[in-house]
Design an enzyme around this catalytic site. Structure first.
Site: not given
Ligand SMILES: NC(=O)c1ccc[n+]([C@@H]2O[C@H](COP(=O)([O-])OP(=O)(O)OC[C@H]3O[C@@H](n4cnc5c(N)ncnc54)[C@H](OP(=O)(O)O)[C@@H]3O)[C@@H](O)[C@H]2O)c1
Length: 254
Positions: A36, A171, A221
């Site tokens: 990451y 999200l 959040n």
């Molecule tokens: N194990 C795996 O294979 C795997 C794969 C993918 C992800 N993950 C983990 O899961 C975590 C979360 O998943 P993700 O990053 O893919 O997606 P997510 O958490 O579903 O979405 C992140 C996005 O949502 C926005 N956001 C956050 N809070 C918000 C709110 N209250 N209102 C509107 N928009 C909001 C963020 O914007 P800003 O950043 O601009 O605030 C960012 O663009 C990752 O960071 C990682 O740690 C694990």
């Protein structure tokens, strides 16, 4: 394990300050991985934070082409900690269920490098194969999970085996925040769509890991403990399931 965590994939705008602020706000579970690029920032945040290490739950991962034991040591060095709380196999290797990786993680756990060990992106078949070979049930399966992409069969399996589901991309990477049903439910509770998605997970017993670089998002959040979704809200959200994956196509595990 805290019921809600901070995802750090792509949390690359000033990781150290963002994670430090998140810790100050009350986040106690931080999810990362060796690929990451956030480990150094997290280490800096941990170093400058007043939060006791014992109150934190650190999650990181081994890649499928690494030696799991050596990789665990690498992750500890990158995070500048003596142990983490959870080491995951990031995804199953191209063939097999990752039994060699699992044995490396078991050794790391036995040597005190991690408290718990688990998997990520595993199907039920993958987990069955691992359990049959090693006799040990993973503590966690970290998978993509939202009302638009989830699996009752996976939920039942994990509940039946005592496996905690950690929800990534809870999200939907913002792709479905404008969904009409989600918006209606949010308006009813005077909350935001993000609140509803996070709350839906918590009420299912799933641990969501929303990522937020924006400080307003980070704060927003966490504000999910002053309302409760009604049974009808939960049902309406669950009916939105189309095995959606923000990676494109449909969920690999369902
Ligand atoms: N194990 C795996 O294979 C795997 C794969 C993918 C992800 N993950 C983990 O899961 C975590 C979360 O998943 P993700 O990053 O893919 O997606 P997510 O958490 O579903 O979405 C992140 C996005 O949502 C926005 N956001 C956050 N809070 C918000 C709110 N209250 N209102 C509107 N928009 C909001 C963020 O914007 P800003 O950043 O601009 O605030 C960012 O663009 C990752 O960071 C990682 O740690 C694990």
């Amino acid at each position: 394990m805290p019921v809600l965590g901070l995802g750090t994939w792509q949390l690359t705008d000033d990781t150290a300050d963002t994670v430090k602020t998140a810790l100050d706000m009350g986040y106690r579970l931080i999810d990362t991985s060796g690929d990451y690029g956030t480990q150094a920032g997290i280490a800096a945040a941990l170093g400058s934070s007043d939060v006791d290490r014992q109150d934190l739950y650190l999650v990181t991962k081994v890649e499928e082409d690494e030696d799991a034991y050596d990789a665990t040591r690498d992750r500890l060095r990158e995070l500048d900690v003596e142990r983490v709380d959870l080491m995951l196999i990031h995804r199953p290797p191209p063939s097999g269920a990752g039994v060699d990786l699992w044995r490396g993680l078991q050794q790391a756990r036995d040597d005190g490098l991690t408290v718990d060990i688990g998997v990520s992106n595993y199907s039920i078949e993958d987990m069955n194969a691992l359990i049959e070979t090693s006799g040990e049930v993973p503590a966690v399966n970290q998978i993509e999970w939202s009302p638009f992409g989830w699996s009752q069969t996976m939920l039942d399996y994990c509940n039946g085996h005592g496996i905690v589901i950690q929800a990534y991309s809870p999200l939907t990477r913002t792709e479905r925040l404008d969904d009409e049903t989600l918006q209606e439910i949010a308006v009813h509770h005077d909350k935001t769509p993000a609140h509803v998605l996070i709350r839906w997970n918590i009420q299912l017993g799933v641990v969501p890991l929303p990522k937020a670089n924006n400080l307003d998002h980070l704060r927003e959040n966490l504000a999910v403990f002053d309302f409760e979704l009604r049974e009808e809200d939960m049902r309406r959200l669950e009916e939105r399931n189309e095995h959606y994956s923000s990676l494109g196509g449909s969920l690999a595990y369902a």
